[in-house]
Motif scaffolding. Sequence first.
Motif, short mmCIF file in Angstrom:
data_model
loop_
_atom_site.label_atom_id
_atom_site.label_comp_id
_atom_site.label_asym_id
_atom_site.label_seq_id
_atom_site.Cartn_x
_atom_site.Cartn_y
_atom_site.Cartn_z
N ILE A 17 4.02 -3.62 2.00
CA ILE A 17 2.77 -3.16 2.67
C ILE A 17 1.51 -3.69 2.17
O ILE A 17 0.60 -3.92 2.73
N ALA A 18 1.63 -3.92 0.88
CA ALA A 18 0.37 -4.43 0.16
C ALA A 18 -0.01 -5.82 0.62
O ALA A 18 -1.06 -6.27 0.99
N ALA A 19 1.07 -6.60 1.05
CA ALA A 19 0.80 -7.86 1.66
C ALA A 19 0.45 -7.79 3.24
O ALA A 19 -0.53 -8.64 3.54
N CYS A 20 0.71 -6.83 3.79
CA CYS A 20 0.17 -6.48 5.15
C CYS A 20 -1.13 -6.33 5.03
O CYS A 20 -2.21 -6.67 5.68
N LEU A 21 -1.74 -5.34 4.10
CA LEU A 21 -3.20 -5.05 3.81
C LEU A 21 -4.02 -6.40 3.63
O LEU A 21 -5.10 -6.64 3.82
N GLN A 23 -2.93 -0.59 -4.26
CA GLN A 23 -3.54 -1.24 -3.17
C GLN A 23 -3.30 -0.25 -1.99
O GLN A 23 -4.18 -0.29 -1.10
N VAL A 24 -1.99 0.13 -1.87
CA VAL A 24 -1.64 0.94 -0.64
C VAL A 24 -2.15 2.47 -0.83
O VAL A 24 -2.85 2.71 0.06
N VAL A 25 -1.70 3.20 -1.81
CA VAL A 25 -1.97 4.40 -1.81
C VAL A 25 -3.53 4.78 -1.89
O VAL A 25 -3.87 5.86 -1.57
N VAL A 72 -3.10 4.40 -8.91
CA VAL A 72 -1.98 4.09 -9.73
C VAL A 72 -2.29 3.36 -11.18
O VAL A 72 -3.09 2.30 -10.81
N GLU A 73 -1.84 3.68 -12.26
CA GLU A 73 -2.48 3.01 -13.64
C GLU A 73 -1.99 1.69 -13.45
O GLU A 73 -0.62 1.50 -13.06
#
Length: 318
Positions: free
Chosen positions: A136-140, A183-185, A270-271
């Motif tokens: 999902i991060a790669a999509c973003l 990156q996602v949340v 996210v830490e």
Amino acid sequence: MQQTQLIMDIDPGIDDALALAYACSHTTTIDLLAVTCIYGNVPVQQAGQNALALLKLLDREEVPVYLGEANPMQALDYEVSVDAKRKHGANGLGNIDLPTSDRQIEETAAVDFLLEAARTYGKSLAILAAGPLTNIAACLERDPAFLSRIGHLVVMGGAFLIEGSVTSFAETNTSKDPQASHQVVSQGGPISIVGLDVTLRTLLPESKARQWFNSSDPVRQKLGQMACHYIEAYQAVQPHTIGCPIHDALALHAVLAPEDFSFLKLPVKVEQTGVARGRMVGDKQRLSDFASHVQVAVNLDVTTFEKSFLQAIESRRL
């Protein structure tokens, strides 16, 4: 009834297998477009083969399987943890033999497929991300508007109000790639997070898993064999355990019946470093930035979910 177009981004995994069976039971409400695979409980190549084998078992071989990222962001390789091997077995499915599928994994990369699906299906598309969030991060990274194009992203991950599963702070999926998870949340948008706060309240009882194990139905028999392995792995370190959490199937339930959950809306981060690395937590710096808020599940109707899940498997609407 209008169908939800669903993509399952998973790392099968016993609980992923149970979630896939749950999804395949809802043929009138879910149009399962594809399974995209990610490293996690097993390496990504094994995840792809597991997905093909499970879809054959579930008689859903029309559903394509795509391979996603093999490693966390900025990592050159990935090694399956000792804990994952213990819980899920060497092959990810409790060392249970499944009929081998004659199908091949699709040549298109999972990220390419996800990006195209977002453009094609738009707000009718739901994605269940029940592994590390690297795909999902790669999509973003390739399309910053990716999340705004789709209808719903449900993330199985995090632990907000209780301890984590890998450390006191971090849950398994978020700990595998904290950078991707952040990156996602942290983007905000149509995200629901279903973490340990609620998944540990669900339970597949050992008695039910044994009943499936001894069933003449091939699907329930194989799912029961996997679940019994999963339960025994939990019991080895938690002798009081009388069943196993149904993590990923519960996350799927947030697609099917979000009204069965209580959600808290807040910005999340996210830490990335230190003892709390991998911890998913509310971001106090952005509390007033409502565009960055996501939904975090903090309670659910356990009885309704467990009844729905068991009926889906036992009715054999698969």
